[in-house]
Scaffold this active site. Structure first.
Site, PDB file in Angstrom:
ATOM      1  N   ARG A 238       0.851  -1.191   0.000  1.00  0.00           N
ATOM      2  CA  ARG A 238       0.000   0.000   0.000  1.00  0.00           C
ATOM      3  C   ARG A 238       0.884   1.237   0.000  1.00  0.00           C
ATOM      4  O   ARG A 238       1.968   1.236   0.599  1.00  0.00           O
ATOM      5  CB  ARG A 238      -0.852   0.062   1.278  1.00  0.00           C
ATOM      6  CG  ARG A 238      -2.144  -0.717   1.213  1.00  0.00           C
ATOM      7  CD  ARG A 238      -3.173  -0.054   0.284  1.00  0.00           C
ATOM      8  NE  ARG A 238      -4.408  -0.800   0.207  1.00  0.00           N
ATOM      9  CZ  ARG A 238      -4.651  -1.811  -0.618  1.00  0.00           C
ATOM     10  NH1 ARG A 238      -3.734  -2.235  -1.456  1.00  0.00           N
ATOM     11  NH2 ARG A 238      -5.838  -2.403  -0.633  1.00  0.00           N
ATOM     12  N   GLU A 267      -2.312   7.871  -4.191  1.00  0.00           N
ATOM     13  CA  GLU A 267      -2.613   7.442  -5.556  1.00  0.00           C
ATOM     14  C   GLU A 267      -4.094   7.664  -5.884  1.00  0.00           C
ATOM     15  O   GLU A 267      -4.916   7.641  -4.979  1.00  0.00           O
ATOM     16  CB  GLU A 267      -2.252   5.957  -5.738  1.00  0.00           C
ATOM     17  CG  GLU A 267      -3.067   4.994  -4.883  1.00  0.00           C
ATOM     18  CD  GLU A 267      -2.645   3.543  -5.036  1.00  0.00           C
ATOM     19  OE1 GLU A 267      -1.445   3.234  -4.930  1.00  0.00           O
ATOM     20  OE2 GLU A 267      -3.550   2.710  -5.258  1.00  0.00           O
ATOM     21  N   HIS A 285      -0.959   0.238  -9.552  1.00  0.00           N
ATOM     22  CA  HIS A 285      -1.710  -0.624  -8.628  1.00  0.00           C
ATOM     23  C   HIS A 285      -2.379  -1.787  -9.380  1.00  0.00           C
ATOM     24  O   HIS A 285      -3.601  -1.957  -9.329  1.00  0.00           O
ATOM     25  CB  HIS A 285      -2.756   0.198  -7.862  1.00  0.00           C
ATOM     26  CG  HIS A 285      -3.193  -0.443  -6.572  1.00  0.00           C
ATOM     27  ND1 HIS A 285      -3.523   0.260  -5.454  1.00  0.00           N
ATOM     28  CD2 HIS A 285      -3.359  -1.750  -6.240  1.00  0.00           C
ATOM     29  CE1 HIS A 285      -3.874  -0.571  -4.480  1.00  0.00           C
ATOM     30  NE2 HIS A 285      -3.781  -1.808  -4.942  1.00  0.00           N
TER      31      HIS A 285
HETATM   32  C1  DGY Z   1      -6.113  -5.403  -2.734  1.00  0.00           C
HETATM   33  O1  DGY Z   1      -6.845  -6.367  -2.959  1.00  0.00           O
HETATM   34  O2  DGY Z   1      -5.992  -4.908  -1.623  1.00  0.00           O
HETATM   35  C2  DGY Z   1      -5.376  -4.858  -3.896  1.00  0.00           C
HETATM   36  O3  DGY Z   1      -4.435  -3.940  -3.506  1.00  0.00           O
HETATM   37  C3  DGY Z   1      -6.365  -4.252  -4.889  1.00  0.00           C
HETATM   38  O4  DGY Z   1      -6.917  -3.108  -4.351  1.00  0.00           O
END
Ligand code: DGY
Length: 321
Positions: A238, A267, A285
């Site tokens: 993240r 982001e 992402h």
């Molecule tokens: C998640 O599943 O957390 C991925 O980062 C997609 O948002």
């Protein structure tokens, strides 16, 4: 017969997912994937019993206050740091996420970024596309070895384990740091170390830990300075786990060799200086973005919603409701 619960699906999902949900809900689905301003999201959610959200939707006290009927939030992501769980629990709102179905795809992506960063794949490709390749040279785009080196993993959950398993094929030593010892440590051939050792010894460091206040800027200027100057850093977890401003400085100053980043602070906006740093691989992402994984994630979110509508236990709850 009771009226069907009202569901808002905030982002476009696969048609099969809508078909799965349609018999159980009175649906409002954003199938045009319109970019709703916050006020639109609040207004559309206001009369809903359930929400199907994405990681980009902030489910906070403001949103909950706008939705007096809300009883269930399903996120189409494994991460749920965008949802105020404490507030949901206080209101008796159930929350589900999508673990497991994206583990392997996300681990593959960690390796894609690790290899691209270490071997300067995108950097050299940009150079080639710009018409700069005139002749071969011994010292062109020299990168770092991956095979036979030390892989460091920060956060050893499902995805961390899947990243570690792949390291065997590269004859790597695997070290990791985690709150607790991984039960499958022996099977993975991985060794638990303290954070300082992880930073000092990893040739390639992969971040796979969830975002929370406690993990905010877990990798900042001090940690980057503690890494090898030849090391690469990969973030598939993240944004906010890495201090992006400190990372820009470290990359510019050659304090580490490179970084592969799939996630960013704030982001989809990102620190514009990252775009000007050559030794960084940037992806939007897409860690879980394979056809089968994204379908499985959306279907699992739908399965949770169907269970909610049918009054059955949720397959993958993070808050019971
Ligand atoms: C998640 O599943 O957390 C991925 O980062 C997609 O948002």
């Amino acid at each position: 017969m009771n009226a069907r619960p009202r569901l808002l699906v905030t982002r476009q999902v696969f048609p099969q997912v809508i078909e799965r949900l349609a018999p159980y809900f009175e649906l409002d689905a954003n199938q045009d994937d319109e970019d709703w301003p916050r006020a639109t999201l609040l207004a559309r959610a206001a009369d809903r019993d359930a929400l199907f959200v994405a990681a980009s939707d902030r489910v906070d006290r403001e949103l909950l206050a706008a939705c007096p009927r809300l009883r269930m939030v399903a996120t189409g992501s494994v991460g749920y740091n965008h949802i105020d769980l404490a507030a949901c629990r206080e209101r008796g709102i159930a929350v589900s996420n999508t673990p497991d179905v994206l583990t392997e795809a996300t681990a593959d992506m960690a390796w894609a970024l690790l290899l691209s960063t270490a071997r300067r794949v995108t950097e050299s490709e940009h150079w080639l596309r710009a018409g700069q390749w005139q002749r071969w040279a011994f010292d062109q785009f020299l990168g770092a070895d991956v095979h036979g080196t030390t892989l460091g993993i920060l956060g050893m959950g499902r995805i961390g384990s899947a990243v570690a398993r792949r390291a065997r094929g590269f004859d790597m030593k695997v070290i990791y740091h985690n709150r607790s010892r991984a039960a499958n440590e022996a099977e993975l051939g991985a060794r638990l170390v303290d954070r300082a050792t992880l930073l000092a010894e990893a040739d390639h460091l992969v971040l796979v830990l969830p975002y929370s206040e406690a993990t905010h800027h877990v990798i900042g200027a001090r940690e980057l300075a503690a890494m090898k100057s030849t090391a690469t850093l990969v973030n598939i977890a993240r944004g906010g786990i890495v201090d992006d401003a400190a990372l820009v400085e470290a990359l510019r100053a050659g304090r580490i060799a490179g970084a592969g980043l799939d996630v960013f602070e704030g982001e989809p906006a990102l620190d514009p200086r990252l775009l000007a740093v050559p030794n960084v691989v940037l992806t939007p992402h897409i860690g879980s973005a394979t056809r089968s994984s994204r379908m499985a994630m959306a279907m699992l979110a739908a399965d949770n919603l169907v269970a909610f509508a049918a009054g059955q236990p949720l397959p993958t709850p993070v808050a019971a409701g």
